[in-house]
Design a protein around this motif. Structure first.
Motif, PDB file in Angstrom:
ATOM      1  N   SER A   9       0.816  -1.222   0.000  1.00  0.00           N
ATOM      2  CA  SER A   9       0.000   0.000   0.000  1.00  0.00           C
ATOM      3  C   SER A   9       0.850   1.274   0.000  1.00  0.00           C
ATOM      4  N   ILE A  10       2.138   1.134   0.230  1.00  0.00           N
ATOM      5  CA  ILE A  10       3.042   2.285   0.264  1.00  0.00           C
ATOM      6  C   ILE A  10       3.546   2.551  -1.155  1.00  0.00           C
ATOM      7  N   PRO A  11       3.475   3.815  -1.620  1.00  0.00           N
ATOM      8  CA  PRO A  11       3.975   4.116  -2.969  1.00  0.00           C
ATOM      9  C   PRO A  11       5.492   3.930  -3.050  1.00  0.00           C
ATOM     10  N   LEU A  12       5.955   3.364  -4.145  1.00  0.00           N
ATOM     11  CA  LEU A  12       7.386   3.165  -4.360  1.00  0.00           C
ATOM     12  C   LEU A  12       8.014   4.487  -4.786  1.00  0.00           C
ATOM     13  N   PRO A  13       9.027   4.949  -4.058  1.00  0.00           N
ATOM     14  CA  PRO A  13       9.658   6.233  -4.401  1.00  0.00           C
ATOM     15  C   PRO A  13      10.363   6.171  -5.752  1.00  0.00           C
ATOM     16  N   GLU A  14      10.373   7.302  -6.452  1.00  0.00           N
ATOM     17  CA  GLU A  14      11.053   7.416  -7.743  1.00  0.00           C
ATOM     18  C   GLU A  14      11.756   8.757  -7.814  1.00  0.00           C
ATOM     19  N   GLY A  15      12.798   8.840  -8.616  1.00  0.00           N
ATOM     20  CA  GLY A  15      13.497  10.101  -8.841  1.00  0.00           C
ATOM     21  C   GLY A  15      14.388  10.498  -7.679  1.00  0.00           C
ATOM     22  N   ASP A  16      14.704  11.794  -7.614  1.00  0.00           N
ATOM     23  CA  ASP A  16      15.610  12.313  -6.585  1.00  0.00           C
ATOM     24  C   ASP A  16      14.888  12.957  -5.415  1.00  0.00           C
ATOM     25  N   VAL A  17      13.569  13.148  -5.518  1.00  0.00           N
ATOM     26  CA  VAL A  17      12.777  13.700  -4.414  1.00  0.00           C
ATOM     27  C   VAL A  17      11.630  12.726  -4.151  1.00  0.00           C
ATOM     28  N   TRP A  18      11.621  12.181  -2.948  1.00  0.00           N
ATOM     29  CA  TRP A  18      10.621  11.178  -2.580  1.00  0.00           C
ATOM     30  C   TRP A  18       9.592  11.759  -1.626  1.00  0.00           C
ATOM     31  N   THR A  19       8.354  11.329  -1.762  1.00  0.00           N
ATOM     32  CA  THR A  19       7.317  11.626  -0.774  1.00  0.00           C
ATOM     33  C   THR A  19       7.231  10.426   0.155  1.00  0.00           C
ATOM     34  N   LEU A  20       7.382  10.670   1.450  1.00  0.00           N
ATOM     35  CA  LEU A  20       7.316   9.608   2.442  1.00  0.00           C
ATOM     36  C   LEU A  20       5.976   9.674   3.161  1.00  0.00           C
ATOM     37  N   VAL A  21       5.359   8.513   3.358  1.00  0.00           N
ATOM     38  CA  VAL A  21       4.064   8.440   4.034  1.00  0.00           C
ATOM     39  C   VAL A  21       4.176   7.550   5.264  1.00  0.00           C
ATOM     40  N   SER A  22       3.221   7.709   6.163  1.00  0.00           N
ATOM     41  CA  SER A  22       3.172   6.880   7.363  1.00  0.00           C
ATOM     42  C   SER A  22       2.809   5.445   6.997  1.00  0.00           C
ATOM     43  N   ASN A  23       3.483   4.504   7.633  1.00  0.00           N
ATOM     44  CA  ASN A  23       3.158   3.093   7.467  1.00  0.00           C
ATOM     45  C   ASN A  23       2.875   2.458   8.825  1.00  0.00           C
ATOM     46  N   GLU A  24       2.371   3.250   9.751  1.00  0.00           N
ATOM     47  CA  GLU A  24       2.043   2.733  11.079  1.00  0.00           C
ATOM     48  C   GLU A  24       0.776   1.886  10.980  1.00  0.00           C
ATOM     49  N   SER A  25       0.729   0.806  11.748  1.00  0.00           N
ATOM     50  CA  SER A  25      -0.418  -0.102  11.670  1.00  0.00           C
ATOM     51  C   SER A  25      -1.659   0.463  12.353  1.00  0.00           C
ATOM     52  N   GLU A  26      -1.473   1.392  13.269  1.00  0.00           N
ATOM     53  CA  GLU A  26      -2.608   2.007  13.964  1.00  0.00           C
ATOM     54  C   GLU A  26      -2.518   3.518  13.860  1.00  0.00           C
ATOM     55  N   GLU A  36       6.038  14.905  19.981  1.00  0.00           N
ATOM     56  CA  GLU A  36       6.822  14.283  18.920  1.00  0.00           C
ATOM     57  C   GLU A  36       6.557  12.786  18.837  1.00  0.00           C
ATOM     58  N   ALA A  37       6.835  12.214  17.665  1.00  0.00           N
ATOM     59  CA  ALA A  37       6.698  10.771  17.459  1.00  0.00           C
ATOM     60  C   ALA A  37       7.625  10.336  16.338  1.00  0.00           C
ATOM     61  N   ASN A  38       8.101   9.100  16.421  1.00  0.00           N
ATOM     62  CA  ASN A  38       8.860   8.484  15.331  1.00  0.00           C
ATOM     63  C   ASN A  38       7.870   7.722  14.455  1.00  0.00           C
ATOM     64  N   ILE A  39       7.871   7.998  13.152  1.00  0.00           N
ATOM     65  CA  ILE A  39       6.911   7.413  12.229  1.00  0.00           C
ATOM     66  C   ILE A  39       7.643   6.498  11.241  1.00  0.00           C
ATOM     67  N   ARG A  40       7.207   5.254  11.184  1.00  0.00           N
ATOM     68  CA  ARG A  40       7.764   4.298  10.230  1.00  0.00           C
ATOM     69  C   ARG A  40       7.160   4.576   8.852  1.00  0.00           C
ATOM     70  N   THR A  41       8.007   4.475   7.811  1.00  0.00           N
ATOM     71  CA  THR A  41       7.548   4.783   6.453  1.00  0.00           C
ATOM     72  C   THR A  41       7.280   3.542   5.602  1.00  0.00           C
ATOM     73  N   GLY A  42       7.765   2.391   6.021  1.00  0.00           N
ATOM     74  CA  GLY A  42       7.579   1.192   5.218  1.00  0.00           C
ATOM     75  C   GLY A  42       8.494   1.122   4.011  1.00  0.00           C
ATOM     76  N   ILE A  43       9.504   1.998   3.961  1.00  0.00           N
ATOM     77  CA  ILE A  43      10.481   2.003   2.876  1.00  0.00           C
ATOM     78  C   ILE A  43      11.853   1.675   3.463  1.00  0.00           C
ATOM     79  N   GLU A  44      12.433   0.578   2.984  1.00  0.00           N
ATOM     80  CA  GLU A  44      13.808   0.224   3.352  1.00  0.00           C
ATOM     81  C   GLU A  44      14.718   0.596   2.197  1.00  0.00           C
ATOM     82  N   VAL A  45      15.873   1.144   2.532  1.00  0.00           N
ATOM     83  CA  VAL A  45      16.832   1.525   1.494  1.00  0.00           C
ATOM     84  C   VAL A  45      18.212   0.982   1.825  1.00  0.00           C
ATOM     85  N   ASP A  46      18.973   0.800   0.794  1.00  0.00           N
ATOM     86  CA  ASP A  46      20.398   0.521   0.896  1.00  0.00           C
ATOM     87  C   ASP A  46      21.037   1.497  -0.081  1.00  0.00           C
ATOM     88  N   LEU A  47      21.461   2.642   0.439  1.00  0.00           N
ATOM     89  CA  LEU A  47      21.979   3.711  -0.419  1.00  0.00           C
ATOM     90  C   LEU A  47      23.389   3.395  -0.884  1.00  0.00           C
TER      91      LEU A  47
END
Length: 120
Positions: A9-26, A36-47
């Protein structure tokens, strides 16, 4: 660079500017006036070596992102702050941040040495 989605359900990032969305289950509640809160994005990277990601607030988000730099492998987690006077709920799929990919150039070994004067 390797990009992996942890949820379809998380959009796959493309290009040099990515939009990050929340991937929290609740739904998350972020308290007002600096909560403040730490928000998981559901995107793993290996730069790739020499590439970093600069995470900043996106224009259409109602929370402020604590700016950060992504330079290691793993899931991107975004620290957000609610600076408004009322608490906010954050649902999965909500836009929370932008990440700009930057390539760092190597500094030449001799660069920065002082020039020496020679007598004529």
């Amino acid at each position: 660079m390797v990009i992996h989605r942890l949820s379809e359900s998380i959009p796959l990032p493309e290009g040099d500017v990515w939009t990050l969305v929340s991937n929290e289950s609740e739904k998350l509640f972020i308290h007002n006036d600096g909560g403040e809160a730490n928000i998981r994005t559901g995107i793993e990277v290996d730069l790739d070596d020499g590439v970093i990601g600069l995470v900043v607030s996106c224009p259409d988000s109602y929370v402020t992102v604590v700016p950060s730099i992504v330079h290691k492998s793993g899931e991107i987690v975004v620290r957000v702050r609610n600076e408004q006077s009322t608490g906010k709920y954050l649902e999965s799929g909500t836009k929370i941040a932008s990440m700009v990919l930057l390539t760092l150039s190597k500094v030449e070994k001799d660069r920065g040495k002082r020039a020496t004067k020679t007598k004529a």
